[in-house]
Design an enzyme around this catalytic site. Structure first.
Site, PDB file in Angstrom:
ATOM      1  N   PRO A  78      41.290  32.964  53.361  1.00 61.16           N
ATOM      2  CA  PRO A  78      42.712  33.085  52.974  1.00 61.16           C
ATOM      3  C   PRO A  78      42.872  34.123  52.226  1.00 61.16           C
ATOM      4  O   PRO A  78      42.073  34.834  51.494  1.00 61.16           O
ATOM      5  CB  PRO A  78      42.989  31.841  51.993  1.00 61.16           C
ATOM      6  CG  PRO A  78      41.521  31.233  51.504  1.00 61.16           C
ATOM      7  CD  PRO A  78      40.596  31.583  52.669  1.00 61.16           C
ATOM      8  N   ASN A  79      43.884  34.785  52.361  1.00 56.78           N
ATOM      9  CA  ASN A  79      44.399  36.237  51.944  1.00 56.78           C
ATOM     10  C   ASN A  79      43.612  37.500  52.481  1.00 56.78           C
ATOM     11  O   ASN A  79      44.129  38.544  52.022  1.00 56.78           O
ATOM     12  CB  ASN A  79      44.376  36.254  50.466  1.00 56.78           C
ATOM     13  CG  ASN A  79      45.311  35.213  50.006  1.00 56.78           C
ATOM     14  OD1 ASN A  79      46.307  34.935  50.281  1.00 56.78           O
ATOM     15  ND2 ASN A  79      44.572  34.036  49.061  1.00 56.78           N
ATOM     16  N   ARG A 120      46.777  44.293  49.529  1.00 59.23           N
ATOM     17  CA  ARG A 120      46.304  43.292  48.273  1.00 59.23           C
ATOM     18  C   ARG A 120      45.210  44.020  47.365  1.00 59.23           C
ATOM     19  O   ARG A 120      44.083  44.527  47.799  1.00 59.23           O
ATOM     20  CB  ARG A 120      45.666  42.260  49.008  1.00 59.23           C
ATOM     21  CG  ARG A 120      44.326  41.459  48.296  1.00 59.23           C
ATOM     22  CD  ARG A 120      43.875  40.177  49.033  1.00 59.23           C
ATOM     23  NE  ARG A 120      43.449  39.385  47.961  1.00 59.23           N
ATOM     24  CZ  ARG A 120      42.350  38.496  48.202  1.00 59.23           C
ATOM     25  NH1 ARG A 120      41.644  38.678  49.498  1.00 59.23           N
ATOM     26  NH2 ARG A 120      42.075  37.772  47.367  1.00 59.23           N
ATOM     27  N   ASN A 177      33.644  35.142  55.572  1.00 57.11           N
ATOM     28  CA  ASN A 177      34.132  35.562  54.319  1.00 57.11           C
ATOM     29  C   ASN A 177      35.014  34.102  53.912  1.00 57.11           C
ATOM     30  O   ASN A 177      36.248  34.397  54.278  1.00 57.11           O
ATOM     31  CB  ASN A 177      34.746  36.827  53.978  1.00 57.11           C
ATOM     32  CG  ASN A 177      35.275  36.905  52.706  1.00 57.11           C
ATOM     33  OD1 ASN A 177      35.189  36.230  51.911  1.00 57.11           O
ATOM     34  ND2 ASN A 177      35.587  38.246  52.589  1.00 57.11           N
ATOM     35  N   ALA A 224      38.559  32.722  48.759  1.00 55.12           N
ATOM     36  CA  ALA A 224      38.698  32.001  47.518  1.00 55.12           C
ATOM     37  C   ALA A 224      37.776  30.336  47.820  1.00 55.12           C
ATOM     38  O   ALA A 224      37.510  29.854  46.853  1.00 55.12           O
ATOM     39  CB  ALA A 224      40.197  31.684  47.234  1.00 55.12           C
ATOM     40  N   HIS A 232      30.987  38.760  50.956  1.00 55.43           N
ATOM     41  CA  HIS A 232      32.207  39.173  50.034  1.00 55.43           C
ATOM     42  C   HIS A 232      32.272  40.658  49.816  1.00 55.43           C
ATOM     43  O   HIS A 232      31.382  41.647  49.882  1.00 55.43           O
ATOM     44  CB  HIS A 232      31.876  38.522  48.719  1.00 55.43           C
ATOM     45  CG  HIS A 232      31.828  37.065  48.617  1.00 55.43           C
ATOM     46  ND1 HIS A 232      33.140  36.374  49.013  1.00 55.43           N
ATOM     47  CD2 HIS A 232      30.693  36.306  48.696  1.00 55.43           C
ATOM     48  CE1 HIS A 232      32.617  35.031  48.914  1.00 55.43           C
ATOM     49  NE2 HIS A 232      31.319  35.015  49.020  1.00 55.43           N
ATOM     50  N   SER A 237      33.977  42.170  47.608  1.00 55.13           N
ATOM     51  CA  SER A 237      33.483  42.746  46.159  1.00 55.13           C
ATOM     52  C   SER A 237      32.468  41.862  45.776  1.00 55.13           C
ATOM     53  O   SER A 237      31.804  41.029  46.298  1.00 55.13           O
ATOM     54  CB  SER A 237      35.053  42.022  45.176  1.00 55.13           C
ATOM     55  OG  SER A 237      35.077  40.831  45.339  1.00 55.13           O
ATOM     56  N   ARG A 295      32.611  39.522  38.701  1.00 57.25           N
ATOM     57  CA  ARG A 295      34.093  39.252  38.472  1.00 57.25           C
ATOM     58  C   ARG A 295      34.072  37.839  37.551  1.00 57.25           C
ATOM     59  O   ARG A 295      33.402  37.680  36.657  1.00 57.25           O
ATOM     60  CB  ARG A 295      34.840  39.047  39.769  1.00 57.25           C
ATOM     61  CG  ARG A 295      34.499  40.389  40.493  1.00 57.25           C
ATOM     62  CD  ARG A 295      35.354  40.469  41.786  1.00 57.25           C
ATOM     63  NE  ARG A 295      36.751  40.176  41.678  1.00 57.25           N
ATOM     64  CZ  ARG A 295      37.575  39.808  42.471  1.00 57.25           C
ATOM     65  NH1 ARG A 295      37.263  39.520  43.888  1.00 57.25           N
ATOM     66  NH2 ARG A 295      38.995  39.550  42.112  1.00 57.25           N
ATOM     67  N   ARG A 340      34.424  33.057  39.926  1.00 60.03           N
ATOM     68  CA  ARG A 340      33.953  33.655  40.989  1.00 60.03           C
ATOM     69  C   ARG A 340      32.540  33.612  41.408  1.00 60.03           C
ATOM     70  O   ARG A 340      31.970  34.013  42.369  1.00 60.03           O
ATOM     71  CB  ARG A 340      34.731  34.840  41.592  1.00 60.03           C
ATOM     72  CG  ARG A 340      36.252  34.930  41.645  1.00 60.03           C
ATOM     73  CD  ARG A 340      36.725  36.410  41.907  1.00 60.03           C
ATOM     74  NE  ARG A 340      37.973  36.576  41.641  1.00 60.03           N
ATOM     75  CZ  ARG A 340      38.988  36.163  42.362  1.00 60.03           C
ATOM     76  NH1 ARG A 340      38.905  35.553  43.621  1.00 60.03           N
ATOM     77  NH2 ARG A 340      40.134  36.383  41.754  1.00 60.03           N
TER      78      ARG A 340
END
Ligand code: DQA
Length: 160
Positions: free
Chosen positions: A9-10, A17, A73, A76, A99, A101, A106, A110
């Protein structure tokens, strides 16, 4: 060799983003680069993105018997999805989780990945280049598996 690339997602919003975290590259640009390096090594890539957990589970299940490995990936869902973790375990394929990042740098929520427990290895924190690293790792793993299978078949044929 065929590898499924599954984006959670995203990730369809990459480039727009939170650029300070994920950088300026779009998902399509990342896929184009992967396609180019896949062509060089004779690896066929099948790309898939969904914002829906069930669709990702369906796509993972379809990988059984149709591809050699999965590069994923889960975004979330990495931190929450028992269903995706179960699906990855169920298909029994080599899996690399990527990932963009560094999830360990973080927020606390996460820093745990459920899906990583079903992965051969994890690449985290190298930006979009992580997809390339994951691809190299999976190519190596699949080559090793195929060589081991071929050696086993030969030994069996000689024993018969
Ligand atoms: C991400 C990290 C996740 O925590 C986040 O939810 C994402 C992207 C990454 O690639 O860094 O959507 O998976």
């Amino acid at each position: 060799m065929k590898i499924a690339v599954i984006q959670g997602p995203n990730l369809n919003m990459l480039g727009a983003r939170e650029q300070h975290i994920y950088g300026p590259m779009t998902m399509d640009q990342i896929h184009d680069q992967m396609k180019a390096s896949g062509e060089q090594s004779g690896t066929e890539l099948e790309f898939f993105q969904s914002n829906l957990e069930g669709e990702i589970v369906d796509r993972i299940q379809e990988c059984m018997g149709t591809v050699d490995a999965i590069l994923i990936n889960p975004a979330a869902y990495s931190h929450t999805s028992i269903a995706i973790t179960d699906a990855l375990n169920a298909v029994g394929l080599p899996v690399v989780e990527v990932h963009i990042s560094n999830i360990y740098k973080r927020e606390e929520f996460r820093q745990k990945s459920l899906t990583a427990t079903a992965s051969t290895g994890v690449v985290t924190g190298f930006g979009p280049f992580g997809y390339h690293m994951g691809l190299i790792a999976l190519t190596q793993i699949v080559n090793e598996v195929q060589a081991a299978n071929a050696a086993q078949e030969e030994a069996q044929a000689q024993a018969e």
